[in-house]
Design an enzyme around this catalytic site. Structure first.
Site, PDB file in Angstrom:
ATOM      1  N   GLU A 287      -7.836   2.278  -3.334  1.00 55.55           N
ATOM      2  CA  GLU A 287      -8.580   2.072  -2.090  1.00 55.55           C
ATOM      3  C   GLU A 287      -9.502   3.262  -1.874  1.00 55.55           C
ATOM      4  O   GLU A 287      -9.056   4.409  -1.897  1.00 55.55           O
ATOM      5  CB  GLU A 287      -7.610   1.964  -0.898  1.00 55.55           C
TER       6      GLU A 287
ATOM      7  N   ASP B 252     -11.831   0.429   1.655  1.00 58.95           N
ATOM      8  CA  ASP B 252     -10.899   0.613   2.766  1.00 58.95           C
ATOM      9  C   ASP B 252     -11.649   0.853   4.087  1.00 58.95           C
ATOM     10  O   ASP B 252     -12.793   1.310   4.079  1.00 58.95           O
ATOM     11  CB  ASP B 252     -10.021   1.845   2.448  1.00 58.95           C
TER      12      ASP B 252
ATOM     13  N   GLU C 243      -6.447  -5.207   8.350  1.00 58.06           N
ATOM     14  CA  GLU C 243      -5.488  -4.116   8.568  1.00 58.06           C
ATOM     15  C   GLU C 243      -5.021  -4.052  10.016  1.00 58.06           C
ATOM     16  O   GLU C 243      -5.748  -4.422  10.936  1.00 58.06           O
ATOM     17  CB  GLU C 243      -6.152  -2.766   8.281  1.00 58.06           C
TER      18      GLU C 243
ATOM     19  N   GLU D 257       0.851  -1.187   0.000  1.00 60.99           N
ATOM     20  CA  GLU D 257       0.000   0.000   0.000  1.00 60.99           C
ATOM     21  C   GLU D 257       0.889   1.240   0.000  1.00 60.99           C
ATOM     22  O   GLU D 257       1.863   1.331   0.757  1.00 60.99           O
ATOM     23  CB  GLU D 257      -0.916   0.047   1.226  1.00 60.99           C
TER      24      GLU D 257
HETATM   25  P1  C2E Z   1      -5.338   3.936   5.487  1.00 62.90           P
HETATM   26  O1  C2E Z   1      -5.469   3.988   4.014  1.00 62.90           O
HETATM   27  O2  C2E Z   1      -6.360   3.131   6.222  1.00 62.90           O
HETATM   28  O3  C2E Z   1      -3.862   3.403   5.772  1.00 62.90           O
HETATM   29  C1  C2E Z   1      -3.518   2.566   6.844  1.00 62.90           C
HETATM   30  C2  C2E Z   1      -2.953   3.359   7.996  1.00 62.90           C
HETATM   31  O4  C2E Z   1      -2.720   2.488   9.102  1.00 62.90           O
HETATM   32  C3  C2E Z   1      -1.601   4.000   7.685  1.00 62.90           C
HETATM   33  O5  C2E Z   1      -1.513   5.211   8.430  1.00 62.90           O
HETATM   34  C4  C2E Z   1      -0.621   2.966   8.241  1.00 62.90           C
HETATM   35  O6  C2E Z   1       0.650   3.508   8.541  1.00 62.90           O
HETATM   36  C5  C2E Z   1      -1.362   2.551   9.491  1.00 62.90           C
HETATM   37  N1  C2E Z   1      -0.976   1.205   9.954  1.00 62.90           N
HETATM   38  C6  C2E Z   1      -0.615   0.146   9.201  1.00 62.90           C
HETATM   39  N2  C2E Z   1      -0.369  -0.941   9.966  1.00 62.90           N
HETATM   40  C7  C2E Z   1      -0.570  -0.558  11.248  1.00 62.90           C
HETATM   41  C8  C2E Z   1      -0.480  -1.249  12.521  1.00 62.90           C
HETATM   42  O7  C2E Z   1      -0.151  -2.428  12.604  1.00 62.90           O
HETATM   43  N3  C2E Z   1      -0.790  -0.509  13.622  1.00 62.90           N
HETATM   44  C9  C2E Z   1      -1.144   0.807  13.550  1.00 62.90           C
HETATM   45  N4  C2E Z   1      -1.425   1.439  14.696  1.00 62.90           N
HETATM   46  N5  C2E Z   1      -1.259   1.474  12.374  1.00 62.90           N
HETATM   47  C10 C2E Z   1      -0.970   0.800  11.237  1.00 62.90           C
HETATM   48  P2  C2E Z   1      -0.943   6.560   7.799  1.00 62.90           P
HETATM   49  O8  C2E Z   1       0.194   6.254   6.883  1.00 62.90           O
HETATM   50  O9  C2E Z   1      -0.727   7.503   8.920  1.00 62.90           O
HETATM   51  O10 C2E Z   1      -2.126   7.069   6.889  1.00 62.90           O
HETATM   52  C11 C2E Z   1      -3.360   7.449   7.467  1.00 62.90           C
HETATM   53  C12 C2E Z   1      -4.436   7.630   6.419  1.00 62.90           C
HETATM   54  O11 C2E Z   1      -4.107   8.745   5.559  1.00 62.90           O
HETATM   55  C13 C2E Z   1      -4.573   6.437   5.484  1.00 62.90           C
HETATM   56  O12 C2E Z   1      -5.358   5.433   6.107  1.00 62.90           O
HETATM   57  C14 C2E Z   1      -5.257   7.099   4.304  1.00 62.90           C
HETATM   58  O13 C2E Z   1      -6.630   7.220   4.545  1.00 62.90           O
HETATM   59  C15 C2E Z   1      -4.640   8.489   4.293  1.00 62.90           C
HETATM   60  N6  C2E Z   1      -3.580   8.545   3.277  1.00 62.90           N
HETATM   61  C16 C2E Z   1      -2.261   8.239   3.365  1.00 62.90           C
HETATM   62  N7  C2E Z   1      -1.627   8.446   2.188  1.00 62.90           N
HETATM   63  C17 C2E Z   1      -2.568   8.905   1.317  1.00 62.90           C
HETATM   64  C18 C2E Z   1      -2.552   9.300  -0.076  1.00 62.90           C
HETATM   65  O14 C2E Z   1      -1.530   9.256  -0.777  1.00 62.90           O
HETATM   66  N8  C2E Z   1      -3.736   9.738  -0.603  1.00 62.90           N
HETATM   67  C19 C2E Z   1      -4.893   9.765   0.132  1.00 62.90           C
HETATM   68  N9  C2E Z   1      -6.011  10.204  -0.473  1.00 62.90           N
HETATM   69  N10 C2E Z   1      -4.952   9.396   1.411  1.00 62.90           N
HETATM   70  C20 C2E Z   1      -3.807   8.971   2.006  1.00 62.90           C
HETATM   71 MG    MG Z   2      -5.740   2.585   2.663  1.00 61.62          MG
HETATM   72 MG    MG Z   3      -7.319   1.434   5.811  1.00 59.39          MG
HETATM   73 MG    MG Z   4      -7.549   4.156   7.998  1.00 56.94          MG
END
Ligand code: C2E
Ligand code: MG
Ligand code: MG
Ligand code: MG
Length: 283
Positions: free
Chosen positions: A146, A176, A233, A59
């Site tokens: 997603e 998602d 996830e 991802e």
């Molecule tokens: P998401 O798409 O649901 O991504 C999963 C989030 O959960 C990511 O946070 C990831 O780092 C985190 N995560 C993964 N495994 C674990 C785990 O085992 N434990 C915990 N506590 N967390 C875990 P992140 O990177 O902070 O991103 C947060 C949200 O920001 C993402 O949720 C997504 O909705 C958004 N996002 C990130 N990058 C992009 C992007 O390029 N475009 C868009 N539109 N949204 C983005």
């Molecule tokens: Mg995602």
């Molecule tokens: Mg997610």
């Molecule tokens: Mg999320």
């Protein structure tokens, strides 16, 4: 006096709001500059087959460090990018860099990419994605987008058109954060998703909470019936992964398998895991 203190409170509240608005504007300006300068980077988190533990894809998660503001998390800058109309260019930058990096990965690995709700009301979104894939030479069959239920709600007809255009060229679509927000099972009748991602909230409580266990089992049964792939996830512990395997969940993602890391570290991770797999075969 009551009135005075009442008014006093209003003044304090307003000042706080003003501070918050100033901070948002500051982030907005820094983010605009960063996007123009190409300074937002894709990181990649492995998604694995829970049985074999092999990586099946990654991802893409956007990362941004500003020289004054420091590391700003996506939970802060993505909503601001959406509100202030920067999400389009930001998203294109991150997708371009991500597909350039993923081009050199083994061909059986997919890349997933998050789309924001406002991108699903903009009919140019599909064109932009296809233009980037063409330019970087990335096979659309290896790309997944997603989207969340919230993303489908603003304008379902518009979202459906964008999704259908993407699916026509082979891009897969996953739902998602399933189970949070305004979940509606009706959505699963109207839309066809290739994959469903079970929100971290259920996974983190799977070991100590009966309701979570039942909800996960019900989601897995539903996905099987509807022919959707599943990824759980936020898996952080071995025991959570074991339980999910027991329930028949095929896909997993979480810190247990790997945190999101940049393109270089991802290549290193791939080299190590492929080498590991060869050793396993030799033994
Ligand atoms: P998401 O798409 O649901 O991504 C999963 C989030 O959960 C990511 O946070 C990831 O780092 C985190 N995560 C993964 N495994 C674990 C785990 O085992 N434990 C915990 N506590 N967390 C875990 P992140 O990177 O902070 O991103 C947060 C949200 O920001 C993402 O949720 C997504 O909705 C958004 N996002 C990130 N990058 C992009 C992007 O390029 N475009 C868009 N539109 N949204 C983005
Ligand atoms: Mg995602
Ligand atoms: Mg997610
Ligand atoms: Mg999320």
């Amino acid at each position: 006096h009551a009135k005075r203190s009442g008014r006093g409170r209003v003044v304090v509240y307003t000042r706080e709001m003003e501070e918050a608005a100033k901070r948002v504007t500051r982030i907005e300006q820094a983010l605009r500059r960063a996007v123009s300068a190409g300074e937002v980077e894709p990181h990649f988190q492995p998604i694995v087959d829970l049985n074999s533990r092999r990586t099946i894809g990654f991802e893409t998660l956007a990362r941004w460090t500003d020289r004054d503001l420091g590391m700003v998390p996506p939970s802060v800058f993505i909503p601001i990018a959406e509100e202030r109309g920067i999400i389009g260019p930001l998203s294109q930058l991150v997708l371009r860099k991500a597909t350039e990096a993923a081009r050199s990965w083994p061909k059986d690995l997919f890349l997933s990419f998050n789309l924001s709700p406002s991108q699903l009301v903009d009919q140019n979104t599909g064109l932009h994605i296809l233009a980037i894939l063409e330019r970087t030479g990335f096979d659309p069959h290896r790309l997944e987008i997603e989207i969340t239920e919230t993303g489908l709600m603003t304008d379902p007809a518009s979202a459906e058109k964008i999704v259908e255009d993407l699916r026509r060229v082979g891009i897969r679509v996953s739902l998602d954060d399933f189970g949070t927000g305004q979940s509606s099972l009706g959505r699963l009748r109207e839309f066809h998703f290739d994959k469903l991602k079970i929100d971290r909230a259920f996974v983190s409580s799977i070991l100590d909470d009966r309701p979570s266990e039942h909800i996960i089992r019900a989601i897995l049964a539903m996905c099987e019936g509807l022919g959707m792939d599943v990824v759980a996830e936020g898996i952080e512990e071995e025991a959570q992964a074991d339980r999910l395997v027991q329930f028949g969940c095929a896909g997993g993602q979480g810190y247990l398998f790997g945190k999101p890391v940049d393109a270089d570290a991802t290549l290193g991770y791939l080299r190590d895991s492929y080498r590991g797999a060869l050793y396993a075969k030799a033994i």
